[in-house]
Design a protein around this motif. Structure first.
Motif, PDB file in Angstrom:
ATOM      1  N   PRO A  49      30.243  92.409   8.545  1.00  0.00           N
ATOM      2  CA  PRO A  49      29.472  92.421   7.297  1.00  0.00           C
ATOM      3  C   PRO A  49      29.723  91.139   6.512  1.00  0.00           C
ATOM      4  O   PRO A  49      30.767  90.509   6.650  1.00  0.00           O
ATOM      5  CB  PRO A  49      30.048  93.631   6.556  1.00  0.00           C
ATOM      6  CG  PRO A  49      31.452  93.727   7.044  1.00  0.00           C
ATOM      7  CD  PRO A  49      31.436  93.230   8.472  1.00  0.00           C
ATOM      8  N   ASP A  50      28.751  90.754   5.695  1.00  0.00           N
ATOM      9  CA  ASP A  50      28.904  89.596   4.825  1.00  0.00           C
ATOM     10  C   ASP A  50      27.816  89.633   3.764  1.00  0.00           C
ATOM     11  O   ASP A  50      26.768  90.256   3.962  1.00  0.00           O
ATOM     12  CB  ASP A  50      28.807  88.290   5.618  1.00  0.00           C
ATOM     13  CG  ASP A  50      29.588  87.156   4.968  1.00  0.00           C
ATOM     14  OD1 ASP A  50      29.654  87.095   3.715  1.00  0.00           O
ATOM     15  OD2 ASP A  50      30.138  86.328   5.705  1.00  0.00           O
ATOM     16  N   THR A  51      28.035  88.946   2.671  1.00  0.00           N
ATOM     17  CA  THR A  51      27.031  88.855   1.612  1.00  0.00           C
ATOM     18  C   THR A  51      26.080  87.687   1.824  1.00  0.00           C
ATOM     19  O   THR A  51      25.099  87.556   1.097  1.00  0.00           O
ATOM     20  CB  THR A  51      27.707  88.712   0.232  1.00  0.00           C
ATOM     21  OG1 THR A  51      28.541  87.546   0.254  1.00  0.00           O
ATOM     22  CG2 THR A  51      28.522  89.947  -0.108  1.00  0.00           C
ATOM     23  N   ILE A  52      26.375  86.816   2.805  1.00  0.00           N
ATOM     24  CA  ILE A  52      25.541  85.646   3.067  1.00  0.00           C
ATOM     25  C   ILE A  52      24.896  85.732   4.447  1.00  0.00           C
ATOM     26  O   ILE A  52      25.358  86.473   5.314  1.00  0.00           O
ATOM     27  CB  ILE A  52      26.330  84.325   2.967  1.00  0.00           C
ATOM     28  CG1 ILE A  52      27.419  84.252   4.051  1.00  0.00           C
ATOM     29  CG2 ILE A  52      26.913  84.152   1.571  1.00  0.00           C
ATOM     30  CD1 ILE A  52      28.072  82.893   4.184  1.00  0.00           C
ATOM     31  N   LEU A  53      23.833  84.964   4.621  1.00  0.00           N
ATOM     32  CA  LEU A  53      23.164  84.809   5.915  1.00  0.00           C
ATOM     33  C   LEU A  53      22.951  83.312   6.113  1.00  0.00           C
ATOM     34  O   LEU A  53      22.342  82.653   5.259  1.00  0.00           O
ATOM     35  CB  LEU A  53      21.833  85.558   5.915  1.00  0.00           C
ATOM     36  CG  LEU A  53      21.064  85.625   7.225  1.00  0.00           C
ATOM     37  CD1 LEU A  53      20.329  86.959   7.323  1.00  0.00           C
ATOM     38  CD2 LEU A  53      20.080  84.499   7.378  1.00  0.00           C
ATOM     39  N   ASN A  54      23.485  82.755   7.201  1.00  0.00           N
ATOM     40  CA  ASN A  54      23.312  81.337   7.535  1.00  0.00           C
ATOM     41  C   ASN A  54      22.201  81.219   8.565  1.00  0.00           C
ATOM     42  O   ASN A  54      22.311  81.787   9.651  1.00  0.00           O
ATOM     43  CB  ASN A  54      24.605  80.748   8.104  1.00  0.00           C
ATOM     44  CG  ASN A  54      25.724  80.726   7.091  1.00  0.00           C
ATOM     45  OD1 ASN A  54      25.490  80.548   5.898  1.00  0.00           O
ATOM     46  ND2 ASN A  54      26.938  80.919   7.541  1.00  0.00           N
ATOM     47  N   PHE A  55      21.158  80.462   8.248  1.00  0.00           N
ATOM     48  CA  PHE A  55      20.003  80.344   9.136  1.00  0.00           C
ATOM     49  C   PHE A  55      19.508  78.911   9.191  1.00  0.00           C
ATOM     50  O   PHE A  55      19.905  78.078   8.370  1.00  0.00           O
ATOM     51  CB  PHE A  55      18.874  81.276   8.678  1.00  0.00           C
ATOM     52  CG  PHE A  55      18.192  80.836   7.401  1.00  0.00           C
ATOM     53  CD1 PHE A  55      17.004  80.135   7.438  1.00  0.00           C
ATOM     54  CD2 PHE A  55      18.744  81.132   6.161  1.00  0.00           C
ATOM     55  CE1 PHE A  55      16.367  79.725   6.264  1.00  0.00           C
ATOM     56  CE2 PHE A  55      18.121  80.730   4.982  1.00  0.00           C
ATOM     57  CZ  PHE A  55      16.934  80.030   5.036  1.00  0.00           C
ATOM     58  N   HIS A  66      25.852  91.457  10.437  1.00  0.00           N
ATOM     59  CA  HIS A  66      25.476  90.486  11.453  1.00  0.00           C
ATOM     60  C   HIS A  66      26.033  90.892  12.817  1.00  0.00           C
ATOM     61  O   HIS A  66      27.197  91.246  12.922  1.00  0.00           O
ATOM     62  CB  HIS A  66      26.029  89.099  11.109  1.00  0.00           C
ATOM     63  CG  HIS A  66      25.591  88.593   9.777  1.00  0.00           C
ATOM     64  ND1 HIS A  66      24.362  88.033   9.572  1.00  0.00           N
ATOM     65  CD2 HIS A  66      26.229  88.562   8.576  1.00  0.00           C
ATOM     66  CE1 HIS A  66      24.261  87.669   8.294  1.00  0.00           C
ATOM     67  NE2 HIS A  66      25.365  87.984   7.675  1.00  0.00           N
ATOM     68  N   THR A  67      25.193  90.779  13.838  1.00  0.00           N
ATOM     69  CA  THR A  67      25.607  91.068  15.209  1.00  0.00           C
ATOM     70  C   THR A  67      25.103  89.950  16.111  1.00  0.00           C
ATOM     71  O   THR A  67      23.907  89.622  16.076  1.00  0.00           O
ATOM     72  CB  THR A  67      25.017  92.405  15.699  1.00  0.00           C
ATOM     73  OG1 THR A  67      25.336  93.428  14.750  1.00  0.00           O
ATOM     74  CG2 THR A  67      25.557  92.774  17.061  1.00  0.00           C
ATOM     75  N   PRO A  68      25.985  89.349  16.930  1.00  0.00           N
ATOM     76  CA  PRO A  68      25.503  88.310  17.858  1.00  0.00           C
ATOM     77  C   PRO A  68      24.616  88.938  18.933  1.00  0.00           C
ATOM     78  O   PRO A  68      24.951  89.986  19.481  1.00  0.00           O
ATOM     79  CB  PRO A  68      26.783  87.733  18.449  1.00  0.00           C
ATOM     80  CG  PRO A  68      27.834  88.759  18.222  1.00  0.00           C
ATOM     81  CD  PRO A  68      27.422  89.573  17.042  1.00  0.00           C
ATOM     82  N   LYS A  69      23.480  88.316  19.212  1.00  0.00           N
ATOM     83  CA  LYS A  69      22.554  88.841  20.223  1.00  0.00           C
ATOM     84  C   LYS A  69      23.130  88.722  21.627  1.00  0.00           C
ATOM     85  O   LYS A  69      22.710  89.422  22.534  1.00  0.00           O
ATOM     86  CB  LYS A  69      21.202  88.132  20.149  1.00  0.00           C
ATOM     87  CG  LYS A  69      20.452  88.347  18.855  1.00  0.00           C
ATOM     88  CD  LYS A  69      19.995  89.771  18.667  1.00  0.00           C
ATOM     89  CE  LYS A  69      18.784  90.029  19.538  1.00  0.00           C
ATOM     90  NZ  LYS A  69      18.263  91.379  19.415  1.00  0.00           N
ATOM     91  N   SER A  70      24.133  87.865  21.813  1.00  0.00           N
ATOM     92  CA  SER A  70      24.760  87.698  23.128  1.00  0.00           C
ATOM     93  C   SER A  70      25.776  88.798  23.413  1.00  0.00           C
ATOM     94  O   SER A  70      26.358  88.845  24.492  1.00  0.00           O
ATOM     95  CB  SER A  70      25.443  86.331  23.211  1.00  0.00           C
ATOM     96  OG  SER A  70      26.459  86.233  22.231  1.00  0.00           O
ATOM     97  N   GLY A  71      25.990  89.678  22.436  1.00  0.00           N
ATOM     98  CA  GLY A  71      26.975  90.739  22.582  1.00  0.00           C
ATOM     99  C   GLY A  71      28.229  90.418  21.799  1.00  0.00           C
ATOM    100  O   GLY A  71      28.416  89.305  21.324  1.00  0.00           O
ATOM    101  N   GLY A  72      29.065  91.400  21.639  1.00  0.00           N
ATOM    102  CA  GLY A  72      30.301  91.186  20.907  1.00  0.00           C
ATOM    103  C   GLY A  72      30.281  91.885  19.571  1.00  0.00           C
ATOM    104  O   GLY A  72      29.300  92.530  19.195  1.00  0.00           O
TER     105      GLY A  72
END
Length: 124
Positions: free
Chosen positions: A96-102, A86-92
């Motif tokens: 890594p993670d096994t989950i995705l929160n959407f 996961h990478t924030p689109k705002s930068g930073g």
């Protein structure tokens, strides 16, 4: 009477949502997610890549998924080495993670994990 029943069925069919919301704890082929601009899409797996499908129109494969997370911020995820990156689109910094929160098309918060060629979903 039969005509009234058929008319009632037709009205209910028109009132049904265009997508079926998954049930918590279920494994589904595609998840209904919200893109960064608020558009409704679905994502399914094509190997280690995503296949994105808009609410209407043609879909496309991609190596990443840009989505809104629970707090409304925009993130990008790739499938790398058996987990999401996961990478924030705002930068930073990403992680890594096994989950995705959407969030889904109705703004409902979900957590998902990969389950073979499907998604195991849990409602928040």
């Amino acid at each position: 009477m039969r005509v009234q029943i058929l008319a009632a069925i037709a009205i209910l069919a028109l009132a049904a949502p265009a997508h079926a919301q998954p049930q918590s704890g279920q494994t589904v082929e595609a998840i209904p997610y919200t893109t960064c601009d608020g558009s409704p899409w679905t994502a399914s797996w094509r190997g280690d890549n995503f296949h994105h499908q808009p609410e209407t129109g043609a879909g496309h494969p991609d190596d990443h998924m840009d989505y809104r997370t629970w707090d409304g911020t925009c993130w990008s995820a790739k499938w790398v080495g058996g987990q999401f990156y996961h990478t924030p689109k705002s930068g930073g910094a990403g992680h890594p993670d096994t989950i995705l929160n959407f969030t889904d098309w109705d703004g409902v918060a979900w957590t998902t994990t990969r389950d073979g060629n499907g998604w195991r979903v849990t409602r928040r």
